[in-house]
Write an enzyme that holds these catalytic residues in place. Structure first.
Site, PDB file in Angstrom:
ATOM      1  N   GLY A 239      -4.467  16.919  50.280  1.00  0.00           N
ATOM      2  CA  GLY A 239      -5.789  16.341  50.056  1.00  0.00           C
ATOM      3  C   GLY A 239      -6.164  16.481  48.587  1.00  0.00           C
ATOM      4  O   GLY A 239      -6.120  15.535  47.805  1.00  0.00           O
ATOM      5  N   ARG A 240      -6.477  17.737  48.199  1.00  0.00           N
ATOM      6  CA  ARG A 240      -6.985  18.025  46.855  1.00  0.00           C
ATOM      7  C   ARG A 240      -6.115  17.431  45.746  1.00  0.00           C
ATOM      8  O   ARG A 240      -6.621  16.774  44.838  1.00  0.00           O
ATOM      9  CB  ARG A 240      -7.073  19.548  46.675  1.00  0.00           C
ATOM     10  CG  ARG A 240      -7.783  19.981  45.404  1.00  0.00           C
ATOM     11  CD  ARG A 240      -7.685  21.501  45.205  1.00  0.00           C
ATOM     12  NE  ARG A 240      -8.193  22.247  46.335  1.00  0.00           N
ATOM     13  CZ  ARG A 240      -9.474  22.595  46.511  1.00  0.00           C
ATOM     14  NH1 ARG A 240     -10.371  22.277  45.605  1.00  0.00           N
ATOM     15  NH2 ARG A 240      -9.833  23.275  47.582  1.00  0.00           N
TER      16      ARG A 240
ATOM     17  N   TYR B  79     -13.184  17.692  47.302  1.00  0.00           N
ATOM     18  CA  TYR B  79     -14.035  18.814  47.702  1.00  0.00           C
ATOM     19  C   TYR B  79     -15.191  18.975  46.706  1.00  0.00           C
ATOM     20  O   TYR B  79     -15.453  20.081  46.230  1.00  0.00           O
ATOM     21  CB  TYR B  79     -13.218  20.116  47.799  1.00  0.00           C
ATOM     22  CG  TYR B  79     -12.050  20.026  48.736  1.00  0.00           C
ATOM     23  CD1 TYR B  79     -12.255  20.034  50.115  1.00  0.00           C
ATOM     24  CD2 TYR B  79     -10.751  19.903  48.269  1.00  0.00           C
ATOM     25  CE1 TYR B  79     -11.176  19.948  50.998  1.00  0.00           C
ATOM     26  CE2 TYR B  79      -9.676  19.811  49.138  1.00  0.00           C
ATOM     27  CZ  TYR B  79      -9.891  19.835  50.494  1.00  0.00           C
ATOM     28  OH  TYR B  79      -8.835  19.745  51.355  1.00  0.00           O
TER      29      TYR B  79
ATOM     30  N   GLY C 143      -2.133  21.649  50.587  1.00  0.00           N
ATOM     31  CA  GLY C 143      -2.359  22.856  49.791  1.00  0.00           C
ATOM     32  C   GLY C 143      -1.679  22.863  48.441  1.00  0.00           C
ATOM     33  O   GLY C 143      -1.579  23.911  47.808  1.00  0.00           O
TER      34      GLY C 143
ATOM     35  N   GLU D 185       0.691  16.775  54.172  1.00  0.00           N
ATOM     36  CA  GLU D 185      -0.657  16.208  54.244  1.00  0.00           C
ATOM     37  C   GLU D 185      -1.564  16.794  53.164  1.00  0.00           C
ATOM     38  O   GLU D 185      -2.483  17.547  53.452  1.00  0.00           O
ATOM     39  CB  GLU D 185      -1.258  16.386  55.645  1.00  0.00           C
ATOM     40  CG  GLU D 185      -1.130  17.772  56.215  1.00  0.00           C
ATOM     41  CD  GLU D 185      -1.615  17.880  57.662  1.00  0.00           C
ATOM     42  OE1 GLU D 185      -1.524  16.908  58.423  1.00  0.00           O
ATOM     43  OE2 GLU D 185      -2.085  18.974  58.006  1.00  0.00           O
TER      44      GLU D 185
ATOM     45  N   CYS E 206     -33.028  26.238  41.483  1.00  0.00           N
ATOM     46  CA  CYS E 206     -33.685  27.520  41.222  1.00  0.00           C
ATOM     47  C   CYS E 206     -32.879  28.642  41.850  1.00  0.00           C
ATOM     48  O   CYS E 206     -33.355  29.335  42.760  1.00  0.00           O
ATOM     49  CB  CYS E 206     -35.099  27.505  41.787  1.00  0.00           C
ATOM     50  SG  CYS E 206     -36.034  26.101  41.213  1.00  0.00           S
TER      51      CYS E 206
HETATM   52  C1  LIG Z   1      -7.533  21.007  54.385  1.00  0.00           C
HETATM   53  C2  LIG Z   1      -6.258  20.730  55.048  1.00  0.00           C
HETATM   54  C3  LIG Z   1      -5.262  19.995  54.392  1.00  0.00           C
HETATM   55  C4  LIG Z   1      -5.383  19.569  52.958  1.00  0.00           C
HETATM   56  O1  LIG Z   1      -5.397  20.687  52.106  1.00  0.00           O
HETATM   57  P1  LIG Z   1      -5.423  20.484  50.509  1.00  0.00           P
HETATM   58  O2  LIG Z   1      -5.527  21.878  49.989  1.00  0.00           O
HETATM   59  O3  LIG Z   1      -6.616  19.663  50.213  1.00  0.00           O
HETATM   60  O4  LIG Z   1      -4.163  19.807  50.122  1.00  0.00           O
HETATM   61  C5  LIG Z   1      -4.116  19.669  55.099  1.00  0.00           C
HETATM   62  N1  LIG Z   1      -3.964  20.067  56.393  1.00  0.00           N
HETATM   63  C6  LIG Z   1      -4.886  20.784  57.050  1.00  0.00           C
HETATM   64  C7  LIG Z   1      -4.653  21.181  58.449  1.00  0.00           C
HETATM   65  C8  LIG Z   1      -6.064  21.141  56.397  1.00  0.00           C
HETATM   66  O5  LIG Z   1      -6.965  21.878  57.045  1.00  0.00           O
END
Ligand SMILES: *Cc1c(COP(=O)(O)O)cnc(C)c1O
Length: 414
Positions: A274-275, A379, A236, A272, A350
Site C-alpha cells: 500500500g504505502r 495513510y 509493508g 499487497e 490547539c
Molecule cells: C495494511 C496492510 C497491507 C499494506 O501495508 P503497507 O505497509 O501499506 O504496504 C497489506 N496487507 C494487509 C493485510 C494489511 O493490513
C-alpha cells in the site's frame, strides 16, 4: 527536503490562499512509479494494491494497468473499490469481518478471502453454503507466523511473530488445513496461505520474510499432502520518511522473488503493498500563517495541520517538506519572518501534538510562504481526524501529466 515535481510546484504556487491547504496528487508520477514496480516483478508474482493506504478513486484508477487487483479490508472499502474500479479482482482481508460484510463480499463474487480466525472460517463456510451454493470460495487463511529473528527488528509496525489480533496462530494451522480439505466445508477451497507480518521493511528483510513464509506454507502443504496454488506474502515495503530519495529497492526485491518462485514453479506469489505504492505521488500543500518565538525556539504555524495529515503524529516522524518562497505580501500589516536557522512547523490545532516537522532548516521563512509536504500520498488524509476543531477541509487536485488538467473537489473520504 524533497523537491516537488514541476506540475506540483506550479499548482502550489498558483492556488489562491483561500484554496489552501490542499492535497495535490501527481498521477503521472504515480503511473511512472507503478510501472517501475510492475516491471521489476517477475510474471510469477501478482500485485494487489492495499486500498487502505489511499482509496481515492483517481488513485485506484491510475494504478489499474499495473496491478492484478486490490486488497480491501472492510465492507466500506469493498463497496468503494468495486465502484471505483469495476470488474477488477478483489481480495477481502482484515480482522473482525461481520456476517453482513461477508455476505456482501460473497454476493459481489470477491475472488479471495483472507480468513483471520477459525470462527471466521466457520461463518464464511455457512454463508457460502447459503449464498453461493454452486461454487467454491477461494480461501487463504492468514497466519501470524514467527519470522527469522532479527529480520523484523527494523520494522516500524511488526504485527507477526508476537501476540496480535491478526491472523491465525500457527498452532491452529493443521486443524484449519484439515477442515478445508476433509470435506467439512465443501463450499470453501484452500487456495493458499496469507501472511502480512510487518511494515517498514527494506528489500533484503522483505525477502527473508517472504522466503520464510513460503517455506512454512510449502511444509504445511506437504505435511497434509495437499497443493497450495498461492502464497500471499503481504505488504509493508518501507517508505523512509527521513530519506525520501532512498526508495524501496523494487528491482532487488523482484529478483529475489523471481529466484524464490523458480524453486516452487507451481506456486503463484502475491504481494499487497500500500504505502510504498502511493506515498510518493501525494503532496499536502499549504502556507505559513504566523512565525513566532517561544522559549528560545521558533515556530511557524501553517494553515491546516495533523487533522489533515496525521502521518507525522502517528508515526512520530518529521514530514519531509519544501518551502516555496512567495514574494507578494498582500496585507497592510508587517510580515513576520523567522530569525533562526531552524523552525518547527505546526498546524492550527490547539494541541501540542499538532507538529508536522521539527527543526526544519528554513532560514528567513515568512508568513505567506508556501510549504509542500511530500510523501503525503499514503495513510495521510484518510487516517486523519478531519473534524477536530472544525477547520475547512483541504481541496483535492489530481494532476494528470498527459492532459495537464486536474479536478479540484472534495476527497472521496469526505
Ligand atoms: C495494511 C496492510 C497491507 C499494506 O501495508 P503497507 O505497509 O501499506 O504496504 C497489506 N496487507 C494487509 C493485510 C494489511 O493490513
Amino acid at each position: 527536503m524533497t523537491n516537488p515535481t514541476a506540475a506540483v510546484r506550479d499548482r502550489v504556487l498558483s492556488l489562491p490562499s483561500g484554496e489552501l491547504p490542499a492535497y495535490v496528487y501527481d498521477l503521472a508520477a504515480l503511473r511512472d512509479h507503478a510501472a517501475h514496480v510492475r516491471a521489476a516483478l517477475p510474471a510469477s508474482v501478482e500485485l494487489y494494491y492495499a486500498a487502505k493506504a489511499n482509496p481515492e478513486p483517481e488513485i485506484l484508477a491510475a494504478l489499474g494497468p499495473y496491478v492484478d487487483g486490490y486488497e480491501v479490508a472492510s465492507g466500506g472499502e469493498l463497496a468503494h473499490v468495486a465502484k471505483a474500479v469495476p470488474g477488477r479482482p478483489l481480495a477481502f482481508g482484515g480482522p473482525g469481518k461481520t456476517p453482513a460484510e461477508i455476505t456482501a463480499a460473497l454476493e459481489r463474487g470477491v475472488e479471495r478471502f483472507h480468513v483471520e480466525s477459525e470462527y471466521e472460517l466457520r461463518m464464511l463456510a455457512e454463508l457460502a453454503r447459503q449464498i453461493t451454493p454452486d461454487s467454491r470460495v477461494a480461501v487463504l487463511p492468514r497466519f501470524n507466523l514467527p519470522v527469522a529473528s532479527g529480520s523484523l527488528a527494523a520494522s516500524s509496525l511488526a504485527m507477526g511473530g508476537r501476540p496480535t489480533p491478526f491472523g491465525l496462530d500457527p498452532s491452529e494451522a493443521d486443524a484449519v488445513v484439515r477442515l478445508l480439505t476433509d470435506g467439512t466445508y465443501p463450499h470453501l477451497e484452500l487456495q493458499g496461505v496469507h501472511a502480512h507480518l510487518a511494515s517498514g521493511l527494506r528489500a533484503p528483510e522483505q525477502l527473508v520474510v517472504a522466503e520464510s513464509i513460503v517455506r512454512w506454507a510449502v511444509g504445511l502443504a506437504e505435511r497434509h499432502g495437499v497443493r497450495l496454488s498461492e502464497v500471499n506474502v503481504g505488504g509493508g515495503m518501507t517508505v523512509d520518511y527521513a530519506a525520501p530519495e532512498d526508495r524501496f529497492d523494487w528491482v532487488a526485491y523482484g529478483e529475489g522473488l523471481g529466484e524464490l518462485t523458480s524453486r516452487y514453479p507451481d506456486l503463484t506469489l502475491r504481494i499487497e503493498p500500500g504505502r510504498a505504492m502511493t506515498a510518493y505521488c501525494g503532496w499536502y500543500v499549504t502556507e505559513v500563517l504566523d512565525v513566532k518565538q517561544s522559549h528560545g525556539e521558533e515556530f511557524a504555524v501553517v494553515r491546516g495541520g495533523t487533522h489533515h495529515i496525521r502521518t507525522p503524529a502517528t508515526k512520530g516522524h518529521d514530514q519531509p517538506c519544501t518551502v516555496l518562497a512567495v514574494e507578494d505580501w498582500p496585507h497592510p500589516w508587517p510580515r513576520p519572518a523567522a530569525r533562526r536557522e531552524l523552525v518547527t512547523l505546526t498546524g492550527q490545532l490547539c494541541t501540542p501534538k499538532d507538529v508536522l516537522a521539527r527543526n526544519v532548516p528554513t532560514p528567513g521563512l515568512r508568513a505567506g510562504d508556501r510549504v509542500a509536504f511530500s510523501l503525503a500520498g499514503a495513510y495521510a488524509w484518510n487516517i486523519s481526524h478531519h473534524d477536530f476543531l472544525m477547520h475547512p477541509r483541504p481541496g483535492f487536485h489530481f494532476l494528470d501529466g498527459v492532459h495537464a488538467e486536474s479536478v479540484a473537489g472534495e476527497g472521496a473520504q469526505g
